[in-house]
Design an enzyme around this catalytic site. Structure first.
Site, PDB file in Angstrom:
ATOM      1  N   SER A  87       0.855  -1.180   0.000  1.00  0.00           N
ATOM      2  CA  SER A  87       0.000   0.000   0.000  1.00  0.00           C
ATOM      3  C   SER A  87       0.894   1.235   0.000  1.00  0.00           C
ATOM      4  O   SER A  87       1.846   1.330   0.769  1.00  0.00           O
ATOM      5  CB  SER A  87      -0.894   0.005   1.246  1.00  0.00           C
ATOM      6  OG  SER A  87      -1.688   1.167   1.286  1.00  0.00           O
ATOM      7  N   GLY A  88       0.612   2.182  -0.890  1.00  0.00           N
ATOM      8  CA  GLY A  88       1.425   3.392  -0.968  1.00  0.00           C
ATOM      9  C   GLY A  88       2.613   3.284  -1.899  1.00  0.00           C
ATOM     10  O   GLY A  88       3.391   4.236  -2.023  1.00  0.00           O
ATOM     11  N   SER A  89       2.737   2.153  -2.585  1.00  0.00           N
ATOM     12  CA  SER A  89       3.877   1.982  -3.502  1.00  0.00           C
ATOM     13  C   SER A  89       3.654   2.661  -4.846  1.00  0.00           C
ATOM     14  O   SER A  89       4.600   2.822  -5.626  1.00  0.00           O
ATOM     15  CB  SER A  89       4.175   0.495  -3.708  1.00  0.00           C
ATOM     16  OG  SER A  89       3.057  -0.172  -4.276  1.00  0.00           O
ATOM     17  N   SER A  92      -1.839   2.283  -8.135  1.00  0.00           N
ATOM     18  CA  SER A  92      -2.949   2.945  -8.831  1.00  0.00           C
ATOM     19  C   SER A  92      -2.445   4.091  -9.696  1.00  0.00           C
ATOM     20  O   SER A  92      -2.958   4.327 -10.800  1.00  0.00           O
ATOM     21  CB  SER A  92      -3.981   3.457  -7.825  1.00  0.00           C
ATOM     22  OG  SER A  92      -4.586   2.382  -7.126  1.00  0.00           O
ATOM     23  N   SER A 159      -2.371  -7.658  -3.582  1.00  0.00           N
ATOM     24  CA  SER A 159      -2.220  -9.100  -3.818  1.00  0.00           C
ATOM     25  C   SER A 159      -0.979  -9.638  -3.107  1.00  0.00           C
ATOM     26  O   SER A 159      -0.003 -10.002  -3.759  1.00  0.00           O
ATOM     27  CB  SER A 159      -2.193  -9.409  -5.316  1.00  0.00           C
ATOM     28  OG  SER A 159      -1.345  -8.539  -6.034  1.00  0.00           O
TER      29      SER A 159
END
Length: 255
Positions: A87-89, A92, A159
């Site tokens: 998350s935050g990598s 999106s 994932s």
């Protein structure tokens, strides 16, 4: 005598009984109805009945328009670009940059974003391990359909478990699953914390958060790895161009 099958659409053997009545056969022998129905109407399909999971007596229906036809129409090859990372990598962000870059090249792509899918199709799933596995399975199946349609499907989600990602890979033909690993250190992702989730996880308000109290299993043999070390960071457009270069090299941007 001409057969009028309009009365039996979707009705199986009962529809066949109605058709027999058109012929004046009012009291057909039950076993004879079943036998005639199978031989005349089902033909060879009766030998291809399948059981998949809890679904029984199902038959795969083929169409004369197939994946190659759709790819020829779109002038591209369908595939799945699976973007994974903490998350935050920036998953999106990369997905949107990639979608835009492909669009500007006249290529059709669609994003399956992890959070977006949980607003609808997967809204019944939690973040427990078993639900996460089901979340990935469903998205993998949907991504497979997009690829079969000739579309470049961009799946963007954490994932975290390797076996779940490999299960999705196995759904597609060799080479059509392109795993993109955003290799960004935990401390960098936590410093970004765009949704404030790391802060909540550190405070114990979120349980089972990937990278904090639930593991993230990094890919072993991903097709593309985009690394960030320290403050050095590629721009979203640069990362998107890296992925596009791979697609061009492998022939996915032409039919």
């Amino acid at each position: 005598m001409r057969l009028d099958c309009s009365t039996m659409k979707g009705e199986g053997v009962w529809g066949f009984r109605s058709m027999l009545r058109q012929w004046g056969i009012m009291q057909p022998v039950p076993f004879l109805v079943s036998d005639i129905y199978k031989k005349i109407l089902l033909g060879k399909d009766i030998r291809h009945m399948s059981t998949i999971g809890k679904s029984t007596n199902i038959v795969w229906h083929k169409c004369t328009v197939d994946k190659l036809d759709r790819q020829e129409l779109l002038q591209q090859k369908g595939c799945v670009i699976w973007i994974t990372g903490l998350s935050g990598s920036g998953k999106s962000t990369l997905a949107c940059a990639l979608s835009r870059a492909l669009h500007l090249r006249g290529k059709l792509a669609y994003i399956l974003d992890g959070d977006n899918i949980r607003h609808g199709l997967n809204s019944d799933l939690s973040f427990k391990a078993e639900d996460r596995a089901e979340n990935i399975r469903r998205i993998g199946e949907v991504a497979k359909l997009f690829a079969d349609a000739g579309i470049i499907c961009i799946a963007s989600l954490i994932s975290p478990y390797r076996k779940d990602r490999e299960a999705c890979r196995s759904l597609l033909p060799e080479g059509d699953f392109i795993e993109v690993f955003l290799d960004v250190p935990l401390q960098v992702c936590e410093s970004r914390d765009p949704k404030g989730l790391y802060k909540l996880a550190r405070a114990g308000k979120i349980k089972g958060f990937t990278g904090i109290d639930d593991p993230y299993e990094s890919p072993i043999n991903c097709e593309i790895a985009l690394q960030q070390k320290g403050k050095d960071c590629l721009s979203p457009s640069d990362m998107a161009e890296t992925v596009i270069s791979y697609l061009e090299e492998k022939g996915y941007l032409q039919a």
